[in-house]
Design a protein around this motif. Sequence first.
Motif, mmCIF file in Angstrom:
data_model
loop_
_atom_site.group_PDB
_atom_site.id
_atom_site.type_symbol
_atom_site.label_atom_id
_atom_site.label_comp_id
_atom_site.label_asym_id
_atom_site.label_seq_id
_atom_site.Cartn_x
_atom_site.Cartn_y
_atom_site.Cartn_z
ATOM 1 N N SER A 217 -7.067 -1.370 6.109
ATOM 2 C CA SER A 217 -5.657 0.022 5.604
ATOM 3 C C SER A 217 -7.194 0.820 4.930
ATOM 4 C CB SER A 217 -5.144 -0.689 4.396
ATOM 5 O OG SER A 217 -5.715 -1.292 3.573
ATOM 6 N N MET B 208 1.353 -1.134 -0.024
ATOM 7 C CA MET B 208 -0.230 0.332 -0.178
ATOM 8 C C MET B 208 0.828 1.386 0.061
ATOM 9 S SD MET B 208 -2.970 -1.143 -0.184
ATOM 10 C CE MET B 208 -4.089 0.107 0.627
ATOM 11 N N SER C 118 -3.205 -6.554 -3.727
ATOM 12 C CA SER C 118 -3.803 -4.363 -3.574
ATOM 13 C C SER C 118 -3.714 -3.830 -4.615
ATOM 14 C CB SER C 118 -3.733 -3.963 -2.501
ATOM 15 O OG SER C 118 -2.626 -4.244 -1.760
#
Length: 211
Positions: A198, A42, A82
Amino acid sequence: MTIDAADLREMFDAIAVSIEADKDRLCQLDGVIGDADHGIAMALGFSAVRDALAPLDLATTEPTALLNTAAKSFLNAVGASSGPLYATAFMRAAAAVKGKAQLSDADVVALFQAMAQGIRDRGKAEIGEKTMIDAWLPAADAAGAAQAAGKTLSESLAAALAAAERGAQATKDMVAAKGRSSRLGERSLGHIDPGAASAVTVIDAMTRSLG
Ligand code: ADP
Ligand code: MG
């Protein structure tokens, strides 16, 4: 009050700062039920977005182009699952505000809902499968409901954040059914999903930046 491309770039900067600060915790959460890279993934992704958006001339860049640039840079920077999930979120956000230079409160809520729908379409996860969808979908629903009830953008995003926090907490009691942690089966019980955690950080930064 409307939101323009400059506000969206500030929003991405705010997300990058928040995710960077949260990187270790997210890696630790992923270390318990995954491969311990979620914070790195991320942080890499949002730092790439920040670098890609920095040189854009905002006088001539519309929100759609900015969001598509964000999508492309996130996808290129992130090899973990992700990557395509958030890239699709930003691409759908781009499509949701196509042709608009200034975004109304309703446009921003539509952008937010398009992000959640993009993640859902891309990952095919349902509520209860212990993924970021358990935070994003209730958040999008809460934002939509607040907007429909005549709330301000700030109030709608605050409602979204509260729903995302509840959703992320709820992943503790879920057995993972999608993604890497699904291999753990019952052993994934008792731990918060890193992607849901997140999502709360991202939505919190969006709420503070846009609200
Ligand atoms: P990887 O699992 O490839 O290492 P990350 O660690 O970056 O990827 O992200 C893991 C997170 O991705 C999980 O915690 C979960 O929230 C989310 N995720 C995984 N698969 C899906 C899916 N099919 N749909 C939605 N979210 C998913
Ligand atoms: Mg991982």
